[in-house]
Design an enzyme around this catalytic site. Sequence first.
Site, PDB file in Angstrom:
ATOM      1  N   CYS A  37     -18.397  43.281  54.642  1.00 26.16           N
ATOM      2  CA  CYS A  37     -18.570  42.514  53.401  1.00 26.16           C
ATOM      3  C   CYS A  37     -20.022  42.075  53.176  1.00 26.16           C
ATOM      4  O   CYS A  37     -20.624  41.422  54.028  1.00 26.16           O
ATOM      5  CB  CYS A  37     -17.652  41.291  53.461  1.00 26.16           C
ATOM      6  SG  CYS A  37     -17.899  40.156  52.083  1.00 26.16           S
ATOM      7  N   LYS A  64      -4.394  38.556  53.874  1.00 25.98           N
ATOM      8  CA  LYS A  64      -3.993  37.203  53.430  1.00 25.98           C
ATOM      9  C   LYS A  64      -3.085  36.520  54.462  1.00 25.98           C
ATOM     10  O   LYS A  64      -1.988  36.057  54.154  1.00 25.98           O
ATOM     11  CB  LYS A  64      -3.283  37.266  52.058  1.00 25.98           C
ATOM     12  CG  LYS A  64      -4.064  37.964  50.965  1.00 25.98           C
ATOM     13  CD  LYS A  64      -5.311  37.205  50.547  1.00 25.98           C
ATOM     14  CE  LYS A  64      -6.180  37.986  49.588  1.00 25.98           C
ATOM     15  NZ  LYS A  64      -7.594  37.654  49.610  1.00 25.98           N
ATOM     16  N   VAL A  77     -13.450  36.295  52.677  1.00 23.82           N
ATOM     17  CA  VAL A  77     -14.530  36.105  53.646  1.00 23.82           C
ATOM     18  C   VAL A  77     -15.842  36.156  52.864  1.00 23.82           C
ATOM     19  O   VAL A  77     -15.901  36.843  51.840  1.00 23.82           O
ATOM     20  CB  VAL A  77     -14.513  37.193  54.757  1.00 23.82           C
ATOM     21  CG1 VAL A  77     -13.385  36.937  55.718  1.00 23.82           C
ATOM     22  CG2 VAL A  77     -14.480  38.602  54.188  1.00 23.82           C
ATOM     23  N   GLU A  89     -17.487  30.431  50.356  1.00 31.91           N
ATOM     24  CA  GLU A  89     -18.484  30.860  49.356  1.00 31.91           C
ATOM     25  C   GLU A  89     -19.834  31.062  50.054  1.00 31.91           C
ATOM     26  O   GLU A  89     -20.457  30.104  50.532  1.00 31.91           O
ATOM     27  CB  GLU A  89     -18.647  29.869  48.199  1.00 31.91           C
ATOM     28  CG  GLU A  89     -17.604  30.003  47.108  1.00 31.91           C
ATOM     29  CD  GLU A  89     -17.607  31.370  46.427  1.00 31.91           C
ATOM     30  OE1 GLU A  89     -18.683  31.920  46.167  1.00 31.91           O
ATOM     31  OE2 GLU A  89     -16.511  31.898  46.184  1.00 31.91           O
ATOM     32  N   SER A  90     -20.293  32.310  50.043  1.00 28.57           N
ATOM     33  CA  SER A  90     -21.461  32.679  50.841  1.00 28.57           C
ATOM     34  C   SER A  90     -22.694  31.790  50.625  1.00 28.57           C
ATOM     35  O   SER A  90     -23.281  31.291  51.597  1.00 28.57           O
ATOM     36  CB  SER A  90     -21.823  34.150  50.602  1.00 28.57           C
ATOM     37  OG  SER A  90     -22.061  34.410  49.234  1.00 28.57           O
TER      38      SER A  90
HETATM   39  N1  LIG Z   1     -18.024  34.737  45.868  1.00 29.52           N
HETATM   40  C1  LIG Z   1     -17.575  35.010  47.210  1.00 29.52           C
HETATM   41  C2  LIG Z   1     -17.135  36.465  47.306  1.00 29.52           C
HETATM   42  C3  LIG Z   1     -16.497  36.827  48.659  1.00 29.52           C
HETATM   43  C4  LIG Z   1     -15.691  38.145  48.578  1.00 29.52           C
HETATM   44  O1  LIG Z   1     -15.449  38.673  47.477  1.00 29.52           O
HETATM   45  N2  LIG Z   1     -15.286  38.672  49.748  1.00 29.52           N
HETATM   46  C5  LIG Z   1     -14.438  39.871  49.749  1.00 29.52           C
HETATM   47  C6  LIG Z   1     -14.857  40.850  50.821  1.00 29.52           C
HETATM   48  S1  LIG Z   1     -16.472  41.507  50.482  1.00 29.52           S
HETATM   49  C7  LIG Z   1     -12.999  39.475  50.099  1.00 29.52           C
HETATM   50  O2  LIG Z   1     -12.771  38.646  50.947  1.00 29.52           O
HETATM   51  N3  LIG Z   1     -12.031  40.133  49.407  1.00 29.52           N
HETATM   52  C8  LIG Z   1     -10.620  39.937  49.646  1.00 29.52           C
HETATM   53  C9  LIG Z   1      -9.799  40.034  48.389  1.00 29.52           C
HETATM   54  O3  LIG Z   1     -10.351  40.224  47.305  1.00 29.52           O
HETATM   55  O4  LIG Z   1      -8.578  39.926  48.494  1.00 29.52           O
HETATM   56  C10 LIG Z   1     -18.722  34.685  48.181  1.00 29.52           C
HETATM   57  O5  LIG Z   1     -19.878  34.711  47.746  1.00 29.52           O
HETATM   58  O6  LIG Z   1     -18.458  34.355  49.351  1.00 29.52           O
END
Ligand SMILES: N[C@@H](CCC(=O)N[C@@H](CS)C(=O)NCC(=O)O)C(=O)O
Length: 255
Positions: A37, A64, A77, A89-90
């Site tokens: 990610c 999940k 994540v 949130e990163s």
């Molecule tokens: N805005 C969030 C985005 C985090 C994100 O989209 N992570 C993805 C992996 S790259 C995730 O966990 N996706 C799981 C899903 O959509 O169910 C951040 O900046 O942390």
Amino acid sequence: MGLPDENIHPHATGRAATTVAEHQEPQDLIFYSGWFCPYVQRVWIVLEERGIPYQYKEVNPYKKEAHFLAINPKGLVPAIEYKGRALYESLTICEFLEDAFPPSTSSVLPADPFDRALVRLWTDHVNKQVVPAYMRLIQQQDAQKQRDLLAELTKALQTLCAQVKGPYFFGEQFTLVDVALAPWVTRDWVVAEHRGYSREAVGAGWAEYAARLESRESVVKTQSERVHFTEIYGRYLRDEAQSEGAKAIRAGRSF
Ligand SMILES: N[C@@H](CCC(=O)N[C@@H](CS)C(=O)NCC(=O)O)C(=O)O
């Protein structure tokens, strides 16, 4: 049957696998990561840059699982747990690390308040202009719309390029702007190979800046092998474009 996303390679590889192995001991800070990610990599870069002690835990966010939803109700994540309290949130986590571990030798925010504000301004540009254009470009199947999105991505990068002081975005210091952008620079080969993106087309000095980000030690140490990214991105790019996973992504799930 579950979504194909649940079947992504289960752990980090290459240099990232070595870094994971070095961070297995229990610590006050637990880092919930998905090796693939780009948002995760932002937090990971800051942890490595700052030498903050952390325990690495791999999560497949697409599953999940209840234990992870208790940490991040959004089920995404990256997330962290610090002394029993959870955060996600990163960029929020990156800012938290800056506040919770006051800079001794290294920091990803400048000392001057006005400079800090400028870094936040450009980090916002990366987050709101560059990242969405990149993500939509990968997911888009229509050739004309791909060309439009490629132009949008290139333009968003040109705006940044015009501001790069060198060697890093804000000058000598490696800041949050570089952190926020680096994971997409290390993945831009995907849009170069499949969507006609070119670093050179962004503008003078961009390819050199991109190469500098890619070779930064904290970026190298958090990078897995390309072959496993191909497994993930491949399904959004060509033959598997109609797969359940690709449909789920287009329906709003992120990757
Ligand atoms: N805005 C969030 C985005 C985090 C994100 O989209 N992570 C993805 C992996 S790259 C995730 O966990 N996706 C799981 C899903 O959509 O169910 C951040 O900046 O942390």
